[in-house]
Scaffold this motif. Structure first.
Motif, PDB file in Angstrom:
ATOM      1  N   LYS A  12       0.834  -1.214   0.000  1.00 15.96           N
ATOM      2  CA  LYS A  12       0.000   0.000   0.000  1.00 15.96           C
ATOM      3  C   LYS A  12       0.866   1.260   0.000  1.00 15.96           C
ATOM      4  N   HIS A  13       1.980   1.208   0.737  1.00 14.35           N
ATOM      5  CA  HIS A  13       2.887   2.361   0.778  1.00 14.35           C
ATOM      6  C   HIS A  13       3.469   2.644  -0.609  1.00 14.35           C
ATOM      7  N   ILE A  14       3.868   1.607  -1.301  1.00 11.66           N
ATOM      8  CA  ILE A  14       4.417   1.782  -2.647  1.00 11.66           C
ATOM      9  C   ILE A  14       3.345   2.311  -3.591  1.00 11.66           C
ATOM     10  N   GLU A  15       2.126   1.802  -3.440  1.00 11.46           N
ATOM     11  CA  GLU A  15       1.032   2.344  -4.268  1.00 11.46           C
ATOM     12  C   GLU A  15       0.812   3.823  -3.968  1.00 11.46           C
ATOM     13  N   ALA A  16       0.889   4.193  -2.694  1.00  5.44           N
ATOM     14  CA  ALA A  16       0.733   5.603  -2.323  1.00  5.44           C
ATOM     15  C   ALA A  16       1.840   6.448  -2.965  1.00  5.44           C
ATOM     16  N   LEU A  72      15.211  14.703   1.490  1.00  6.01           N
ATOM     17  CA  LEU A  72      15.406  14.903   0.057  1.00  6.01           C
ATOM     18  C   LEU A  72      16.003  13.652  -0.575  1.00  6.01           C
ATOM     19  N   ARG A  73      17.013  13.069   0.054  1.00  4.46           N
ATOM     20  CA  ARG A  73      17.636  11.852  -0.482  1.00  4.46           C
ATOM     21  C   ARG A  73      16.621  10.715  -0.593  1.00  4.46           C
ATOM     22  N   GLU A  74      15.766  10.568   0.425  1.00  2.00           N
ATOM     23  CA  GLU A  74      14.772   9.480   0.394  1.00  2.00           C
ATOM     24  C   GLU A  74      13.726   9.715  -0.701  1.00  2.00           C
ATOM     25  N   LEU A  75      13.272  10.941  -0.843  1.00  3.68           N
ATOM     26  CA  LEU A  75      12.317  11.254  -1.911  1.00  3.68           C
ATOM     27  C   LEU A  75      12.935  10.966  -3.279  1.00  3.68           C
ATOM     28  N   GLU A  76      14.192  11.337  -3.456  1.00 10.56           N
ATOM     29  CA  GLU A  76      14.863  11.080  -4.729  1.00 10.56           C
ATOM     30  C   GLU A  76      15.048   9.582  -4.954  1.00 10.56           C
ATOM     31  N   ARG A  77      15.365   8.855  -3.911  1.00 14.47           N
ATOM     32  CA  ARG A  77      15.545   7.403  -4.026  1.00 14.47           C
ATOM     33  C   ARG A  77      14.246   6.728  -4.474  1.00 14.47           C
ATOM     34  N   ILE A  78      13.123   7.160  -3.905  1.00 17.88           N
ATOM     35  CA  ILE A  78      11.826   6.585  -4.246  1.00 17.88           C
ATOM     36  C   ILE A  78      11.446   6.930  -5.690  1.00 17.88           C
ATOM     37  N   THR A  79      11.583   8.194  -6.067  1.00 20.99           N
ATOM     38  CA  THR A  79      11.217   8.570  -7.437  1.00 20.99           C
ATOM     39  C   THR A  79      12.137   7.908  -8.462  1.00 20.99           C
ATOM     40  N   VAL A 124      -4.826  -7.311 -15.124  1.00 12.27           N
ATOM     41  CA  VAL A 124      -4.506  -5.983 -14.587  1.00 12.27           C
ATOM     42  C   VAL A 124      -3.969  -6.104 -13.159  1.00 12.27           C
ATOM     43  N   PHE A 125      -4.598  -6.932 -12.334  1.00 12.23           N
ATOM     44  CA  PHE A 125      -4.128  -7.117 -10.960  1.00 12.23           C
ATOM     45  C   PHE A 125      -2.763  -7.792 -10.924  1.00 12.23           C
ATOM     46  N   ARG A 126      -2.511  -8.717 -11.822  1.00 14.01           N
ATOM     47  CA  ARG A 126      -1.203  -9.380 -11.881  1.00 14.01           C
ATOM     48  C   ARG A 126      -0.121  -8.373 -12.274  1.00 14.01           C
ATOM     49  N   TRP A 127      -0.412  -7.536 -13.262  1.00 17.17           N
ATOM     50  CA  TRP A 127       0.543  -6.509 -13.686  1.00 17.17           C
ATOM     51  C   TRP A 127       0.815  -5.529 -12.551  1.00 17.17           C
ATOM     52  N   ARG A 128      -0.245  -5.142 -11.867  1.00 17.58           N
ATOM     53  CA  ARG A 128      -0.113  -4.224 -10.728  1.00 17.58           C
ATOM     54  C   ARG A 128       0.842  -4.808  -9.692  1.00 17.58           C
ATOM     55  N   GLU A 129       0.641  -6.065  -9.364  1.00 15.01           N
ATOM     56  CA  GLU A 129       1.492  -6.720  -8.373  1.00 15.01           C
ATOM     57  C   GLU A 129       2.945  -6.797  -8.861  1.00 15.01           C
ATOM     58  N   GLU A 130       3.131  -7.117 -10.126  1.00 22.17           N
ATOM     59  CA  GLU A 130       4.480  -7.181 -10.693  1.00 22.17           C
ATOM     60  C   GLU A 130       5.189  -5.830 -10.583  1.00 22.17           C
ATOM     61  N   VAL A 131       4.482  -4.758 -10.912  1.00 19.15           N
ATOM     62  CA  VAL A 131       5.074  -3.417 -10.879  1.00 19.15           C
ATOM     63  C   VAL A 131       5.426  -3.027  -9.449  1.00 19.15           C
ATOM     64  N   VAL A 132       4.487  -3.200  -8.535  1.00 18.93           N
ATOM     65  CA  VAL A 132       4.732  -2.830  -7.134  1.00 18.93           C
ATOM     66  C   VAL A 132       5.881  -3.659  -6.564  1.00 18.93           C
ATOM     67  N   ASN A 133       5.911  -4.941  -6.868  1.00 22.96           N
ATOM     68  CA  ASN A 133       7.003  -5.796  -6.385  1.00 22.96           C
ATOM     69  C   ASN A 133       8.349  -5.370  -6.970  1.00 22.96           C
ATOM     70  N   ALA A 134       8.367  -4.972  -8.223  1.00 30.20           N
ATOM     71  CA  ALA A 134       9.618  -4.526  -8.843  1.00 30.20           C
ATOM     72  C   ALA A 134      10.127  -3.254  -8.166  1.00 30.20           C
ATOM     73  N   ILE A 135       9.219  -2.346  -7.833  1.00 27.78           N
ATOM     74  CA  ILE A 135       9.613  -1.119  -7.132  1.00 27.78           C
ATOM     75  C   ILE A 135      10.119  -1.465  -5.733  1.00 27.78           C
TER      76      ILE A 135
END
Length: 142
Positions: A12-16, A72-79, A124-135
């Motif tokens: 959920k945090h990654i989705e946010a 700032l470093r953490e925001l940049e790391r996430i983006t 769509v849900f499988r792709w969503r999970e793949e993307v969030v997991n990759a992040i």
């Protein structure tokens, strides 16, 4: 290389972070401007208690402040993680990200997104999970 199932809160945090991606880019820019502005108005106190830690040159001082700012470093790391994963995606998964997370206001349901992508809701849900997991993997949040 997934290390196990991602915790629900982390997912959920990654989705946010995906939803807030463009706002986060704005916050990064604003924070850098704050640092640049505040460092240009810093007193040129030479020989004080901080003189050993703070560089004398304005350019060095600004660079040091930018590097030392943890938020700032953490925001940049996430983006950067989001950008790296997004750039590695195929066209359809990129479209999923744009439709679900970056379209404001969000008017489509998961079913609507699936229709637009011409795939099933399960896909769509499988792709969503793949993307969030990759992040998550890129961030080391497993």
């Amino acid at each position: 290389m997934m290390l196990g199932k991602l915790r629900r809160g982390t997912f959920k945090h990654i989705e946010a972070e995906l939803y807030d991606y463009h706002e986060t880019l704005k916050r990064i820019k604003e924070r850098k401007e704050e640092i640049l502005f505040s460092s240009s108005s810093v007193d040129e106190n030479k020989g004080g208690a901080n003189s050993a830690r703070v560089p004398n040159s304005p350019t060095e001082r600004i660079a040091t402040m930018l590097v030392m700012d943890k938020r700032l470093r953490e925001l940049e790391r996430i983006t950067e993680a989001i950008e790296t994963v997004y750039q590695s995606l195929d066209t359809e998964r990129k479209k999923l990200i744009r439709l679900k997370y970056w379209t404001k206001p969000q008017t489509l349901t998961w079913e609507g997104i699936a229709l637009k992508l011409n795939v099933s809701r399960a896909t769509v849900f499988r792709w969503r999970e793949e993307v969030v997991n990759a992040i998550a993997e890129k961030l080391g949040w497993y």
